[in-house]
Design a protein around this motif. Structure first.
Motif, PDB file in Angstrom:
ATOM      1  N   ARG A  32       0.854  -1.179   0.000  1.00  0.00           N
ATOM      2  CA  ARG A  32       0.000   0.000   0.000  1.00  0.00           C
ATOM      3  C   ARG A  32       0.892   1.231   0.000  1.00  0.00           C
ATOM      4  O   ARG A  32       2.014   1.204   0.497  1.00  0.00           O
ATOM      5  CB  ARG A  32      -0.908   0.054   1.239  1.00  0.00           C
ATOM      6  N   ILE A  33       0.371   2.307  -0.559  1.00  0.00           N
ATOM      7  CA  ILE A  33       1.113   3.561  -0.571  1.00  0.00           C
ATOM      8  C   ILE A  33       0.259   4.657   0.046  1.00  0.00           C
ATOM      9  O   ILE A  33      -0.961   4.682  -0.132  1.00  0.00           O
ATOM     10  CB  ILE A  33       1.563   3.947  -2.004  1.00  0.00           C
ATOM     11  N   ASP A  34       0.905   5.521   0.789  1.00  0.00           N
ATOM     12  CA  ASP A  34       0.250   6.691   1.365  1.00  0.00           C
ATOM     13  C   ASP A  34       0.359   7.797   0.322  1.00  0.00           C
ATOM     14  O   ASP A  34       1.465   8.257   0.026  1.00  0.00           O
ATOM     15  CB  ASP A  34       0.960   7.095   2.657  1.00  0.00           C
ATOM     16  N   PRO A  35      -0.755   8.230  -0.268  1.00  0.00           N
ATOM     17  CA  PRO A  35      -0.682   9.232  -1.332  1.00  0.00           C
ATOM     18  C   PRO A  35      -0.233  10.607  -0.842  1.00  0.00           C
ATOM     19  O   PRO A  35       0.160  11.442  -1.647  1.00  0.00           O
ATOM     20  CB  PRO A  35      -2.113   9.278  -1.883  1.00  0.00           C
ATOM     21  N   VAL A  36      -0.257  10.826   0.460  1.00  0.00           N
ATOM     22  CA  VAL A  36       0.173  12.109   1.009  1.00  0.00           C
ATOM     23  C   VAL A  36       1.696  12.136   1.187  1.00  0.00           C
ATOM     24  O   VAL A  36       2.378  13.056   0.745  1.00  0.00           O
ATOM     25  CB  VAL A  36      -0.538  12.409   2.349  1.00  0.00           C
ATOM     26  N   PRO A  53       1.707  -0.540   8.214  1.00  0.00           N
ATOM     27  CA  PRO A  53       1.176   0.813   8.396  1.00  0.00           C
ATOM     28  C   PRO A  53       1.120   1.160   9.886  1.00  0.00           C
ATOM     29  O   PRO A  53       0.941   0.279  10.729  1.00  0.00           O
ATOM     30  CB  PRO A  53      -0.230   0.732   7.815  1.00  0.00           C
ATOM     31  N   PRO A  54       1.258   2.425  10.216  1.00  0.00           N
ATOM     32  CA  PRO A  54       1.216   2.826  11.625  1.00  0.00           C
ATOM     33  C   PRO A  54      -0.180   2.653  12.215  1.00  0.00           C
ATOM     34  O   PRO A  54      -1.170   2.552  11.489  1.00  0.00           O
ATOM     35  CB  PRO A  54       1.621   4.302  11.587  1.00  0.00           C
ATOM     36  N   ASP A  55      -0.243   2.630  13.518  1.00  0.00           N
ATOM     37  CA  ASP A  55      -1.534   2.530  14.209  1.00  0.00           C
ATOM     38  C   ASP A  55      -2.194   3.904  14.245  1.00  0.00           C
ATOM     39  O   ASP A  55      -2.476   4.453  15.312  1.00  0.00           O
ATOM     40  CB  ASP A  55      -1.345   1.996  15.641  1.00  0.00           C
ATOM     41  N   ASP A  56      -2.430   4.459  13.091  1.00  0.00           N
ATOM     42  CA  ASP A  56      -3.024   5.779  12.936  1.00  0.00           C
ATOM     43  C   ASP A  56      -4.140   5.645  11.916  1.00  0.00           C
ATOM     44  O   ASP A  56      -3.884   5.418  10.722  1.00  0.00           O
ATOM     45  CB  ASP A  56      -1.952   6.762  12.463  1.00  0.00           C
ATOM     46  N   ARG A  60      -4.002   4.945   7.879  1.00  0.00           N
ATOM     47  CA  ARG A  60      -4.517   3.666   7.367  1.00  0.00           C
ATOM     48  C   ARG A  60      -5.686   3.863   6.395  1.00  0.00           C
ATOM     49  O   ARG A  60      -5.793   3.152   5.407  1.00  0.00           O
ATOM     50  CB  ARG A  60      -4.942   2.758   8.514  1.00  0.00           C
ATOM     51  N   ASN A  61      -6.558   4.828   6.695  1.00  0.00           N
ATOM     52  CA  ASN A  61      -7.735   5.047   5.853  1.00  0.00           C
ATOM     53  C   ASN A  61      -7.401   5.646   4.493  1.00  0.00           C
ATOM     54  O   ASN A  61      -8.186   5.529   3.563  1.00  0.00           O
ATOM     55  CB  ASN A  61      -8.753   5.919   6.572  1.00  0.00           C
ATOM     56  N   ARG A  62      -6.262   6.299   4.373  1.00  0.00           N
ATOM     57  CA  ARG A  62      -5.919   6.904   3.081  1.00  0.00           C
ATOM     58  C   ARG A  62      -4.977   6.043   2.233  1.00  0.00           C
ATOM     59  O   ARG A  62      -4.656   6.400   1.106  1.00  0.00           O
ATOM     60  CB  ARG A  62      -5.354   8.308   3.276  1.00  0.00           C
TER      61      ARG A  62
END
Length: 116
Positions: A32-36, A53-56, A60-62
């Motif tokens: 997965r990639i974080d688009p931000v 992914p972090p526990d944030d 995670r939702n993005r």
């Protein structure tokens, strides 16, 4: 390879990473990639250097999956690779096969020793 041999270039060493299709699929579909931030993650922390992914919940939702990281597309890419690439190991003087499921640091040690 034949062209290199004809030019008098000797192929010394080859490293072959051995890993099952199922393991490759598992690694690809979990990316997965974080688009931000453009940080790459793996849902299970499995892919080389990609943390879980972090526990944030915001992060995670993005997270997004690349369109070509689906099981069907990964398996199609693996088949395309096999259909268009030949096994060249016989033209190398030395060949090292390494287990692609090993820890990266272990692989690095094995490969560095082989290439030394």
């Amino acid at each position: 390879a034949a062209g290199l041999e004809a030019a008098g270039i000797e192929l010394e060493r080859l490293v072959v990473v051995v890993i099952s299709d199922d393991e490759l699929v598992k690694r690809a579909v979990g990316r997965r990639i974080d688009p931000v931030t453009h940080q790459m993650y793996h849902l299970d922390g499995l892919a080389f250097g990609f943390p879980e992914p972090p526990d944030d919940d915001g992060v995670r939702n993005r997270l997004v999956q690349r369109g070509d990281d689906t099981e069907d597309r990964v398996r199609a890419r693996l088949q395309q690779y096999r259909d268009t690439n030949l096994d060249l190991s016989s033209v190398f003087k030395k060949v090292l096969q390494v287990d692609g499921t090993k820890d990266v640091d272990e692989l690095k040690k094995d490969i560095e020793a082989f290439l030394a």
